[in-house]
Scaffold this active site. Structure first.
Site, PDB file in Angstrom:
ATOM      1  N   ASN A 150      -2.728  -2.186  -6.526  1.00 32.67           N
ATOM      2  CA  ASN A 150      -2.042  -1.447  -7.597  1.00 32.67           C
ATOM      3  C   ASN A 150      -1.657  -2.323  -8.789  1.00 32.67           C
ATOM      4  O   ASN A 150      -1.523  -1.829  -9.903  1.00 32.67           O
ATOM      5  CB  ASN A 150      -0.846  -0.650  -7.054  1.00 32.67           C
ATOM      6  CG  ASN A 150       0.209  -1.514  -6.446  1.00 32.67           C
ATOM      7  OD1 ASN A 150      -0.030  -2.682  -6.135  1.00 32.67           O
ATOM      8  ND2 ASN A 150       1.383  -0.960  -6.254  1.00 32.67           N
ATOM      9  N   ARG A 158       2.720 -13.380  -8.958  1.00 33.01           N
ATOM     10  CA  ARG A 158       4.090 -13.393  -8.433  1.00 33.01           C
ATOM     11  C   ARG A 158       4.185 -14.271  -7.180  1.00 33.01           C
ATOM     12  O   ARG A 158       5.263 -14.671  -6.768  1.00 33.01           O
ATOM     13  CB  ARG A 158       4.510 -11.944  -8.129  1.00 33.01           C
ATOM     14  CG  ARG A 158       5.980 -11.745  -7.965  1.00 33.01           C
ATOM     15  CD  ARG A 158       6.374 -10.290  -8.078  1.00 33.01           C
ATOM     16  NE  ARG A 158       6.094  -9.530  -6.875  1.00 33.01           N
ATOM     17  CZ  ARG A 158       6.508  -8.274  -6.690  1.00 33.01           C
ATOM     18  NH1 ARG A 158       7.190  -7.648  -7.625  1.00 33.01           N
ATOM     19  NH2 ARG A 158       6.225  -7.626  -5.584  1.00 33.01           N
ATOM     20  N   LYS A 173      -6.199 -13.587  -0.783  1.00 33.47           N
ATOM     21  CA  LYS A 173      -7.144 -12.531  -0.390  1.00 33.47           C
ATOM     22  C   LYS A 173      -6.766 -11.300  -1.200  1.00 33.47           C
ATOM     23  O   LYS A 173      -5.834 -10.575  -0.848  1.00 33.47           O
ATOM     24  CB  LYS A 173      -6.999 -12.286   1.124  1.00 33.47           C
ATOM     25  CG  LYS A 173      -8.208 -11.787   1.872  1.00 33.47           C
ATOM     26  CD  LYS A 173      -8.753 -10.459   1.423  1.00 33.47           C
ATOM     27  CE  LYS A 173      -7.847  -9.293   1.680  1.00 33.47           C
ATOM     28  NZ  LYS A 173      -8.301  -8.045   1.030  1.00 33.47           N
ATOM     29  N   ALA A 175      -7.087  -7.465  -2.917  1.00 37.77           N
ATOM     30  CA  ALA A 175      -7.531  -6.178  -2.360  1.00 37.77           C
ATOM     31  C   ALA A 175      -9.013  -5.966  -2.683  1.00 37.77           C
ATOM     32  O   ALA A 175      -9.491  -6.339  -3.755  1.00 37.77           O
ATOM     33  CB  ALA A 175      -6.706  -5.051  -2.970  1.00 37.77           C
ATOM     34  N   GLY A 227       1.870  -5.088   0.272  1.00 36.67           N
ATOM     35  CA  GLY A 227       1.009  -3.965   0.632  1.00 36.67           C
ATOM     36  C   GLY A 227       1.787  -2.971   1.479  1.00 36.67           C
ATOM     37  O   GLY A 227       3.019  -2.915   1.411  1.00 36.67           O
ATOM     38  N   SER A 228       1.062  -2.219   2.286  1.00 35.21           N
ATOM     39  CA  SER A 228       1.702  -1.146   3.041  1.00 35.21           C
ATOM     40  C   SER A 228       2.494  -1.704   4.221  1.00 35.21           C
ATOM     41  O   SER A 228       2.200  -2.785   4.736  1.00 35.21           O
ATOM     42  CB  SER A 228       0.635  -0.179   3.547  1.00 35.21           C
ATOM     43  OG  SER A 228      -0.281  -0.885   4.357  1.00 35.21           O
ATOM     44  N   ARG A 277       5.205   4.759 -14.620  1.00 32.93           N
ATOM     45  CA  ARG A 277       4.652   3.425 -14.837  1.00 32.93           C
ATOM     46  C   ARG A 277       3.573   3.240 -13.782  1.00 32.93           C
ATOM     47  O   ARG A 277       3.784   3.511 -12.593  1.00 32.93           O
ATOM     48  CB  ARG A 277       5.745   2.361 -14.669  1.00 32.93           C
ATOM     49  CG  ARG A 277       5.309   1.001 -15.172  1.00 32.93           C
ATOM     50  CD  ARG A 277       6.506   0.064 -15.252  1.00 32.93           C
ATOM     51  NE  ARG A 277       6.900  -0.385 -13.931  1.00 32.93           N
ATOM     52  CZ  ARG A 277       6.680  -1.617 -13.461  1.00 32.93           C
ATOM     53  NH1 ARG A 277       6.101  -2.521 -14.202  1.00 32.93           N
ATOM     54  NH2 ARG A 277       7.070  -1.933 -12.253  1.00 32.93           N
ATOM     55  N   CYS A 283       5.073   0.584  -5.682  1.00 39.52           N
ATOM     56  CA  CYS A 283       6.041   0.615  -4.580  1.00 39.52           C
ATOM     57  C   CYS A 283       7.416   0.988  -5.110  1.00 39.52           C
ATOM     58  O   CYS A 283       8.253   1.484  -4.374  1.00 39.52           O
ATOM     59  CB  CYS A 283       6.082  -0.740  -3.901  1.00 39.52           C
ATOM     60  SG  CYS A 283       6.326  -2.060  -5.082  1.00 39.52           S
ATOM     61  N   GLU A 380       5.417   7.844   1.009  1.00 39.31           N
ATOM     62  CA  GLU A 380       5.143   7.414  -0.368  1.00 39.31           C
ATOM     63  C   GLU A 380       4.056   8.304  -0.974  1.00 39.31           C
ATOM     64  O   GLU A 380       2.955   8.385  -0.423  1.00 39.31           O
ATOM     65  CB  GLU A 380       4.549   6.001  -0.297  1.00 39.31           C
ATOM     66  CG  GLU A 380       5.454   4.918  -0.724  1.00 39.31           C
ATOM     67  CD  GLU A 380       4.755   3.573  -0.716  1.00 39.31           C
ATOM     68  OE1 GLU A 380       3.961   3.282   0.203  1.00 39.31           O
ATOM     69  OE2 GLU A 380       5.015   2.799  -1.621  1.00 39.31           O
TER      70      GLU A 380
END
Ligand code: NAD
Length: 476
Positions: A150, A158, A173, A175, A227-228, A277, A283, A380
């Site tokens: 995303n 970051r 790694k 996505a 991630g999830s 946004r 998230c 989500e």
């Protein structure tokens, strides 16, 4: 596309198996590039390179590391347009969102250039023994970084920037939907002076096996994942075998609460940011709207007006506000949430219909009268759908907002600061946006509680995630 191979030890390689996978443009569904897919032996080569590079990098002075990071910020900032183009091409988000992400991503290099020289330790007298307690922070070791689709640039920088500031080498790694932006960053890092082997990029269609292999290599000491929550849990299990230092930025289910005393124009502006946004693929996206019943009609009318005014289309067109979702699965999941909510009594105030393709488009959608048992209240949505419920009682809305296994971010709108701060403190969330729809800031500690994660990124805390604390008990 120029950079489509693996990046190991400062060189572009096709990978041991010479296997590749396709990356698509979500606006056209056409193939953008064929990207090399890393295998286990590529991970071993990256680990060897990282080990060799880290020895020298960790021994450099903090100022020397800082200057490389500062240069990376300058170079990336000079090329924001290029990065925004890559982001839109592979992720779909509209140009303004992509420019915002590119600038945000670059800013992590500047912030951690400033933090690199501030890994403060301390020295004090032990209260009873007479010893001196000396505390210092040291680079933790090689870090494996796993990032989502995303924010193809920002979720990587970051992690890369604080790791390098701390003195660590990294293997990232990205996505599989969006590896191109991260690969395109590598020439910028080279030009900034990042030595070969310090940052390695391994796209792969076998993420699970590849990452699991690296997490079992004794040279790896940190796993930083965004991630999830489901994948985060798996990585925590793998990390347990070697007791790795985990940093987990996982899913969210953000409540957005509008009290009856809120400035409704401020609330609508904040709601638009918090929901739209990144077209809701964040998230931090507001997932559940709780609006006081006295202002629900007025808020909904203004919010629907703003949502309906957004232009949907190929994100590359600068007049477009809302690009496509990243892939068909994400789009279909959003459509299914809307169908489920409507079947349970929700009213579609705007949007709500999947347009014909090509492209994985879904219109900005507002649902009112959403029932508590609708799936979108518990999961989500990750798309441009706002689900509105009403409330009348402060205690009741706090209870409903906290009634989730997630705890990343909540939003509160109220002009009564005493009440607003009391509510903020009662919310079980790592972050709260108070009269603001945007909390992300490189200078602030980003992260969640409960099943939204462990650790913080950005702020002063971000670099410490890549450091170990050593205490020396000394007498002299
Ligand atoms: P995902 O968990 O499916 O994938 C994230 C990364 O993990 C990708 O690189 C993927 O290839 C990799 N991966 C998948 N299975 C793996 C496995 N078994 N072992 C190792 N790696 C594996 O998430 P996504 O769909 O890319 O991103 C969306 C999710 O990310 C949402 O839940 C969102 O809330 C979350 N997210 C959280 C933050 C945060 O800061 N808290 C930020 C952005 C996204």
């Amino acid at each position: 596309m120029e950079f489509t191979d693996l990046y190991i030890n400062g060189t572009w390689v096709p990978g041991a198996a010479k296997d590749r996978f396709d990356v698509f443009n979500p606006a056209t569904e056409k193939v953008l590039a064929s990207v090399a897919s890393a295998e286990i032996s590529d991970a071993d080569a990256a680990l060897n390179a990282a080990e060799a590079a880290m020895a020298d990098w960790a021994a450099r002075t903090p100022r020397a590391r800082s200057e490389v990071l500062r240069k990376a910020w300058e170079l990336m900032t000079a090329r924001l347009e290029d990065f925004a183009r890559y982001i839109t091409l592979e992720n779909g988000k509209a140009r303004a969102d992509a420019m915002g992400e590119a600038a945000y991503a670059a800013e992590f290099f500047r912030w951690f250039a400033e933090e690199a020289v501030r890994a403060d330790g301390m020295i004090t007298h032990a209260p009873a023994s007479g010893a001196r307690i000396m505390v210092q922070h040291k680079p933790a070791g090689i870090a494996v970084l796993v990032t989502p689709w995303n924010y193809p640039a920002a979720m990587g920088t970051r992690k890369i920037a604080p790791a390098l500031a701390a003195g660590c080498a990294v293997i990232i790694k990205p996505a599989s939907e969006t590896p191109l932006t991260m690969l395109a960053l590598m020439p910028v890092l080279e030009e900034a002076g990042v030595p070969a082997g310090l940052v390695n990029v391994l796209p792969s269609k076998r993420s699970g096996a590849l990452v699991d292999h690296m997490l079992h290599d004794p040279r790896v000491r940190v796993v930083s994942f965004t991630g999830s929550t489901g994948v985060g849990r798996k990585l925590l299990h793998s990390a347990a075998d070697q007791v790795l230092k985990p940093a987990m930025e996982l899913g969210g289910n953000a409540p957005l609460i509008v009290f009856e005393d809120a400035d409704l124009d401020v609330a609508v502006e904040g709601a638009m940011l918090a929901k739209m946004r990144n077209l809701g693929e964040a998230c931090t996206a507001a997932n559940r709207f709780y609006v006081h019943e006295d202002v629900a009609a007025e808020f909904t009318a203004k919010f629907v007006g703003a949502m309906s005014a957004l232009k949907v289309g190929d994100g590359a067109d600068p007049s477009v506000d809302v690009g496509p979702l990243v892939n068909a699965d994400t789009r279909d999941k959003v459509a299914a949430f809307v169908a489920d909510a409507v079947a349970k009594g929700a009213k579609v105030e705007c949007g709500g219909t999947t347009p014909d393709g090509p492209g994985f488009f879904y219109p900005p959608t507002v649902l009112s009268n959403v029932s508590q048992d609708a799936e979108c209240v518990h999961d989500e949505i990750f798309g441009p759908v706002a689900a509105i419920q009403t409330f009348s009682d402060q205690e009741d809305v706090i209870r409903r907002a906290n009634d989730t296994e997630y705890g990343l971010v909540a939003y509160v709108f109220s002009d009564d600061m005493k009440r607003a701060l009391q509510v903020c403190e009662r919310l079980e969330y790592g972050m709260v946006g108070l009269n603001r729809g945007l909390v992300s800031d490189p200078a602030a500690p980003f992260g969640g509680v409960k099943q939204s994660g462990l650790g913080r990124e950005g702020g002063h805390e971000g670099m410490l995630e890549f450091m170990e604390t050593q205490y020396i008990s000394a007498s002299w």
